[in-house]
Design an enzyme around this catalytic site. Structure first.
Site, PDB file in Angstrom:
ATOM      1  N   ARG A 128     141.127  30.211  54.299  1.00 30.89           N
ATOM      2  CA  ARG A 128     141.670  31.541  54.004  1.00 30.89           C
ATOM      3  C   ARG A 128     142.059  31.694  52.538  1.00 30.89           C
ATOM      4  O   ARG A 128     142.268  32.798  52.068  1.00 30.89           O
ATOM      5  CB  ARG A 128     142.916  31.802  54.873  1.00 30.89           C
ATOM      6  CG  ARG A 128     142.616  31.860  56.345  1.00 30.89           C
ATOM      7  CD  ARG A 128     143.887  31.762  57.158  1.00 30.89           C
ATOM      8  NE  ARG A 128     144.740  32.920  57.001  1.00 30.89           N
ATOM      9  CZ  ARG A 128     144.701  33.994  57.780  1.00 30.89           C
ATOM     10  NH1 ARG A 128     143.846  34.052  58.758  1.00 30.89           N
ATOM     11  NH2 ARG A 128     145.515  35.005  57.579  1.00 30.89           N
ATOM     12  N   TRP A 130     149.627  32.065  49.730  1.00 29.98           N
ATOM     13  CA  TRP A 130     148.789  32.713  48.718  1.00 29.98           C
ATOM     14  C   TRP A 130     149.735  33.673  47.994  1.00 29.98           C
ATOM     15  O   TRP A 130     150.206  34.654  48.577  1.00 29.98           O
ATOM     16  CB  TRP A 130     147.649  33.464  49.393  1.00 29.98           C
ATOM     17  CG  TRP A 130     146.632  34.029  48.469  1.00 29.98           C
ATOM     18  CD1 TRP A 130     145.579  33.371  47.904  1.00 29.98           C
ATOM     19  CD2 TRP A 130     146.548  35.380  48.017  1.00 29.98           C
ATOM     20  NE1 TRP A 130     144.848  34.234  47.128  1.00 29.98           N
ATOM     21  CE2 TRP A 130     145.411  35.464  47.176  1.00 29.98           C
ATOM     22  CE3 TRP A 130     147.314  36.526  48.235  1.00 29.98           C
ATOM     23  CZ2 TRP A 130     145.029  36.651  46.557  1.00 29.98           C
ATOM     24  CZ3 TRP A 130     146.929  37.706  47.622  1.00 29.98           C
ATOM     25  CH2 TRP A 130     145.807  37.760  46.793  1.00 29.98           C
ATOM     26  N   ASN A 189     153.721  35.602  56.447  1.00 25.76           N
ATOM     27  CA  ASN A 189     152.493  36.109  55.838  1.00 25.76           C
ATOM     28  C   ASN A 189     152.668  37.623  55.734  1.00 25.76           C
ATOM     29  O   ASN A 189     153.040  38.261  56.710  1.00 25.76           O
ATOM     30  CB  ASN A 189     151.298  35.752  56.748  1.00 25.76           C
ATOM     31  CG  ASN A 189     150.002  36.372  56.270  1.00 25.76           C
ATOM     32  OD1 ASN A 189     149.930  36.950  55.183  1.00 25.76           O
ATOM     33  ND2 ASN A 189     148.970  36.256  57.078  1.00 25.76           N
ATOM     34  N   GLY A 190     152.433  38.185  54.550  1.00 23.37           N
ATOM     35  CA  GLY A 190     152.591  39.624  54.381  1.00 23.37           C
ATOM     36  C   GLY A 190     153.470  39.930  53.184  1.00 23.37           C
ATOM     37  O   GLY A 190     153.758  39.041  52.380  1.00 23.37           O
ATOM     38  N   GLU A 223     125.533  42.920  45.997  1.00 22.11           N
ATOM     39  CA  GLU A 223     125.966  41.763  46.795  1.00 22.11           C
ATOM     40  C   GLU A 223     125.557  40.448  46.108  1.00 22.11           C
ATOM     41  O   GLU A 223     126.331  39.488  46.082  1.00 22.11           O
ATOM     42  CB  GLU A 223     125.384  41.880  48.220  1.00 22.11           C
ATOM     43  CG  GLU A 223     125.680  40.727  49.149  1.00 22.11           C
ATOM     44  CD  GLU A 223     127.157  40.425  49.366  1.00 22.11           C
ATOM     45  OE1 GLU A 223     128.021  41.220  48.968  1.00 22.11           O
ATOM     46  OE2 GLU A 223     127.447  39.352  49.906  1.00 22.11           O
ATOM     47  N   LYS A 259     128.235  37.620  44.949  1.00 21.28           N
ATOM     48  CA  LYS A 259     128.177  36.218  45.401  1.00 21.28           C
ATOM     49  C   LYS A 259     128.266  35.277  44.204  1.00 21.28           C
ATOM     50  O   LYS A 259     128.989  34.297  44.216  1.00 21.28           O
ATOM     51  CB  LYS A 259     126.878  35.912  46.160  1.00 21.28           C
ATOM     52  CG  LYS A 259     126.779  36.335  47.581  1.00 21.28           C
ATOM     53  CD  LYS A 259     127.703  35.658  48.545  1.00 21.28           C
ATOM     54  CE  LYS A 259     129.050  36.318  48.632  1.00 21.28           C
ATOM     55  NZ  LYS A 259     129.209  37.508  49.395  1.00 21.28           N
ATOM     56  N   GLU A 280     131.801  35.345  42.571  1.00 17.56           N
ATOM     57  CA  GLU A 280     132.827  34.775  43.452  1.00 17.56           C
ATOM     58  C   GLU A 280     132.847  33.252  43.408  1.00 17.56           C
ATOM     59  O   GLU A 280     133.914  32.655  43.349  1.00 17.56           O
ATOM     60  CB  GLU A 280     132.554  35.178  44.919  1.00 17.56           C
ATOM     61  CG  GLU A 280     133.009  36.551  45.298  1.00 17.56           C
ATOM     62  CD  GLU A 280     132.727  36.855  46.767  1.00 17.56           C
ATOM     63  OE1 GLU A 280     133.599  37.412  47.417  1.00 17.56           O
ATOM     64  OE2 GLU A 280     131.621  36.543  47.263  1.00 17.56           O
ATOM     65  N   HIS A 336     121.595  53.318  30.996  1.00 22.91           N
ATOM     66  CA  HIS A 336     122.806  54.032  30.574  1.00 22.91           C
ATOM     67  C   HIS A 336     123.959  53.088  30.277  1.00 22.91           C
ATOM     68  O   HIS A 336     125.113  53.478  30.353  1.00 22.91           O
ATOM     69  CB  HIS A 336     123.203  55.047  31.656  1.00 22.91           C
ATOM     70  CG  HIS A 336     122.117  56.020  31.953  1.00 22.91           C
ATOM     71  ND1 HIS A 336     121.774  57.037  31.093  1.00 22.91           N
ATOM     72  CD2 HIS A 336     121.247  56.091  32.987  1.00 22.91           C
ATOM     73  CE1 HIS A 336     120.758  57.722  31.603  1.00 22.91           C
ATOM     74  NE2 HIS A 336     120.418  57.159  32.755  1.00 22.91           N
ATOM     75  N   LYS A 396     139.957  34.466  52.141  1.00 23.25           N
ATOM     76  CA  LYS A 396     138.994  34.872  53.163  1.00 23.25           C
ATOM     77  C   LYS A 396     139.444  36.138  53.864  1.00 23.25           C
ATOM     78  O   LYS A 396     138.660  37.018  54.162  1.00 23.25           O
ATOM     79  CB  LYS A 396     138.844  33.739  54.181  1.00 23.25           C
ATOM     80  CG  LYS A 396     137.831  34.011  55.271  1.00 23.25           C
ATOM     81  CD  LYS A 396     136.434  33.972  54.704  1.00 23.25           C
ATOM     82  CE  LYS A 396     135.367  34.372  55.706  1.00 23.25           C
ATOM     83  NZ  LYS A 396     134.133  34.776  55.013  1.00 23.25           N
TER      84      LYS A 396
HETATM   85  C1  G6P Z   1     137.746  39.124  50.880  1.00 18.00           C
HETATM   86  C2  G6P Z   1     136.664  38.102  51.146  1.00 18.00           C
HETATM   87  C3  G6P Z   1     135.294  38.778  51.092  1.00 18.00           C
HETATM   88  C4  G6P Z   1     135.244  39.950  52.065  1.00 18.00           C
HETATM   89  C5  G6P Z   1     136.396  40.929  51.828  1.00 18.00           C
HETATM   90  C6  G6P Z   1     136.498  41.943  52.955  1.00 18.00           C
HETATM   91  O1  G6P Z   1     137.661  39.571  49.570  1.00 18.00           O
HETATM   92  O2  G6P Z   1     136.727  37.060  50.198  1.00 18.00           O
HETATM   93  O3  G6P Z   1     134.294  37.844  51.430  1.00 18.00           O
HETATM   94  O4  G6P Z   1     134.028  40.608  51.919  1.00 18.00           O
HETATM   95  O5  G6P Z   1     137.634  40.230  51.779  1.00 18.00           O
HETATM   96  O6  G6P Z   1     136.848  41.268  54.133  1.00 18.00           O
HETATM   97  P1  G6P Z   1     136.522  41.733  55.592  1.00 18.00           P
HETATM   98  O7  G6P Z   1     137.054  40.629  56.460  1.00 18.00           O
HETATM   99  O8  G6P Z   1     137.240  43.024  55.809  1.00 18.00           O
HETATM  100  O9  G6P Z   1     135.044  41.895  55.717  1.00 18.00           O
END
Ligand code: G6P
Length: 612
Positions: free
Chosen positions: A27, A73, A99-100, A485, A489, A492, A508, A607
């Site tokens: 996560r 986190w 968490n939150g 995408e 990737k 990230e 542009h 995550k």
């Molecule tokens: C985070 C993850 C991404 C994911 C995004 C949306 O940034 O690292 O991999 O695309 O959240 O998450 P979800 O679970 O809503 O698809």
């Protein structure tokens, strides 16, 4: 995002807690800690990975059959040992993991400071545990009641577990906005942010709903109430995933395993839903809403990150095939800009985790305005499917690598099925075309398999450009979201700056960046506006940019101009995104590996983003 694990039962808690934290590492987090109760209440925590925590506690007394553990986190206060969870209350008789985000924490903190409280950390969590203690002492109430009263005063999101030195056989658990699962074993309870730490012990779980507080006591039935003190009957469900599905299965990384799982995950997403021979698409989860969707004034797709990219492919699919207008929105923008939305709109929320805080909040807002909410999620029983009126699960299996791969292709598969079903209901494409697309879709997993076969050229490209500091990704039409995408990737997991752009829009702006050091990845598959993309390739070459092209197999035109080509099997234009994304996932993976990056847990990323 923060991970929660707790245990209460006959076994030693520490090994279960540590293993649970390891399972939640995917996560994303920056510090970890554990609290154990065995006569006294002991807290141990450290900055960095769970392995650091294990190192740190080596010579400590770790006995106890009740305990709580956490990976943090950072939101309030830098990642360090003091800010790590668990947090003690002032008297050190309570400990909490959270968490939150408690949004009104500073007002509560000031109030507590004025009454003599002192705080060690910068966190909102320490404020909450002291508020609970303050209520317990001043109002002379039981701990669970103090928790309920406190939670009525806080604004924000929380999943919490509270442990008290005075109640050595009890855990108090509550949630709002952040996920929490309770596992029920034989004379034991497990608590976690998701089911991964629990599944090897029990498959019987309760997903806490918002504003619910559970009291878990040794040798007693679980007691569930709302924070308004209404008694609730717990709903016990059985988990679907097994432990094997959660492990690496011989691959070096979860991300690679998940990339290679795509033929199966795409098939699983279609399983029982597609009968190409008979021309049937059957999406049981949305059956009662199909008419509503087909007659919608428009579909609004809300999502974040990779799921938002899947949503963009969805826009092309629904407009092209079903002739339904679509808007694709970042959930975080949508929720705050007073959008015009009513009961004629259908909102499609896409999320792998089903827990993304912004997507969840956007759903709630759209629901209040009367829209119909349909979800496309991967995690069964997560918050978004529960908040939606109906939906379709992607069935891609657990995705552990932080960078989403198989969830994306599964989302696009579901969107394709939905758009085709809408086209069928509306009669917006000829039957022959519909049958042809269904047939192609049914065989897509085999083409995904073929796409995964050849690694040689991708490895060569990765070696050549591993030290580049910028990458540009270009595509048009259905391949524009693929370019976005692909770029996401790469940035990230390799930390190379990468931008995705519509190929024609390059003129542009990004064209100014192109020189002999700039690798430009262009999706140039046949069909669609192939010739136009070739012109864009020429524009890059004219400025000495290096072209890496994703092409349809046996293509010779692009081969003659590009520096490298990666071939993918021929398919229908609307199915290309699924195939074209795969080599881009691998390219990002190999570059990241060559650069020595932690692909499964990239720095600063999480995550499951359960805070806004
Ligand atoms: C985070 C993850 C991404 C994911 C995004 C949306 O940034 O690292 O991999 O695309 O959240 O998450 P979800 O679970 O809503 O698809």
């Amino acid at each position: 995002m923060c991970g929660i694990v707790a245990y209460l039962g006959p076994k030693q808690a520490y090994p279960i807690l540590i293993k649970g934290l390891q399972r939640l590492e995917y996560r994303g987090y920056d510090s970890a800690g554990v609290a154990l109760l065995n006569g006294g209440l002991e807290i141990h925590k450290s900055k960095g990975k769970v392995s650091k925590l294990e190192e740190y506690v080596k010579d400590k007394n770790l006995s106890g059959t009740i305990g709580i553990a956490h990976t943090r986190w950072a939101t309030h206060g830098e990642p360090n040992q003091t800010n790590a969870h668990p947090h003690f209350s002032q008297t050190k008789s309570l400990a909490i993991i959270h968490n939150g985000i408690i949004e009104n924490y500073s007002t509560i903190k000031e109030e507590l400071i004025s009454r003599g409280y002192r705080f060690d950390s910068d966190t909102d969590t320490e404020v909450l545990i002291n508020l609970i203690e303050d209520i317990q002492i001043n109002e002379k109430v039981l701990l669970d009641e103090a928790v309920r009263i406190a939670l009525n005063q806080v604004v924000g999101a929380y999943a919490i577990v509270v442990l008290s030195v005075h109640h050595p056989n009890t855990l108090i658990v509550a949630r709002k906005g952040s996920p929490l699962v309770i596992g029920i074993g034989k004379d034991e309870y497990f608590v976690a942010s998701d089911a991964t730490p629990i599944i090897e012990y029990t498959k019987n779980v309760i997903y806490l709903e918002d504003e619910q507080v559970a009291v878990l006591s040794r040798n007693e039935e679980l007691k569930l109430r709302s924070i308004k003190n209404k008694v609730i009957t717990p709903y016990i469900q059985e988990l679907e995933w097994n432990l094997n599905e959660l492990e690496k299965g011989g691959y070096d990384h979860f991300m690679l395993k998940e990339i290679y799982e795509q033929p199966r995950s795409i098939k699983d997403s279609m399983r029982g839903r597609l009968n190409a021979h008979k021309g049937i698409i059957s999406l049981g989860g949305i059956r009662d809403y199909e008419q509503k969707m087909s007659q919608a004034k428009r579909i609004i797709i809300i999502a974040c990150g990779t799921s938002w990219h899947a949503g963009l492919v969805g826009e092309y699919l629904f407009e092209d095939l079903a002739r339904i207008p679509v808007e694709v929105e970042y959930a975080s923008e949508f929720r705050y800009r007073n959008p015009i939305i009513d009961e004629n709109d259908v909102v499609l929320a896409i999320s792998q985790s089903g827990e993304t805080a912004d997507t969840l909040a956007a759903i709630e807002m759209a629901k209040q305005k009367g829209a119909t909410i349909l979800g496309i999620c991967n995690v069964v029983g997560s918050s978004i499917p529960r908040a939606s009126h109906a939906g379709s699960y992607t069935h891609a299996g657990p995705e552990i690598g932080v960078a989403s791969t198989k969830a994306f292709t599964a989302q696009v598969t579901i969107l394709t099925l939905m758009a085709l079903r809408m086209a069928q209901i509306k009669g917006s494409i000829p039957k022959s075309k519909f049958m042809q697309l269904l047939n192609e879709l049914e065989h897509l997993p085999e083409k995904v398999e073929e796409t995964l076969e050849d690694d040689g050229i991708i490895m060569e490209i990765a070696k050549k450009y591993q030290n580049a500091s910028n990458f540009l990704y270009l595509g048009r039409g259905y391949n524009f979201p693929v370019a976005l995408e692909g770029a996401l990737k790469l940035k990230e997991i390799s930390y190379i700056h990468a931008e995705g752009y519509p190929a024609a829009e390059m003129k542009h702006g990004p064209i100014a960046l192109i020189d002999e050091n700039m690798p430009v990845v262009i999706i140039a598959t046949k069909k669609g506006i192939y010739e136009k993309v070739i012109s864009n390739i020429q524009e890059v070459k004219a400025r000495e940019g290096k072209v890496i092209a994703i092409v349809t197999e046996h293509d010779t035109t692009v081969k003659n101009i590009a520096d490298y080509v990666i071939e993918i099997p021929e398919t229908e234009e609307m199915l290309v995104p699924i195939l074209a994304t795969i080599p881009l996932q691998k390219l990002a993976y190999y570059i990241a590996i060559l650069r020595g990056c932690d692909v499964d847990q990239p720095r600063n990323l999480a995550k499951s983003v359960t805070v806004e």
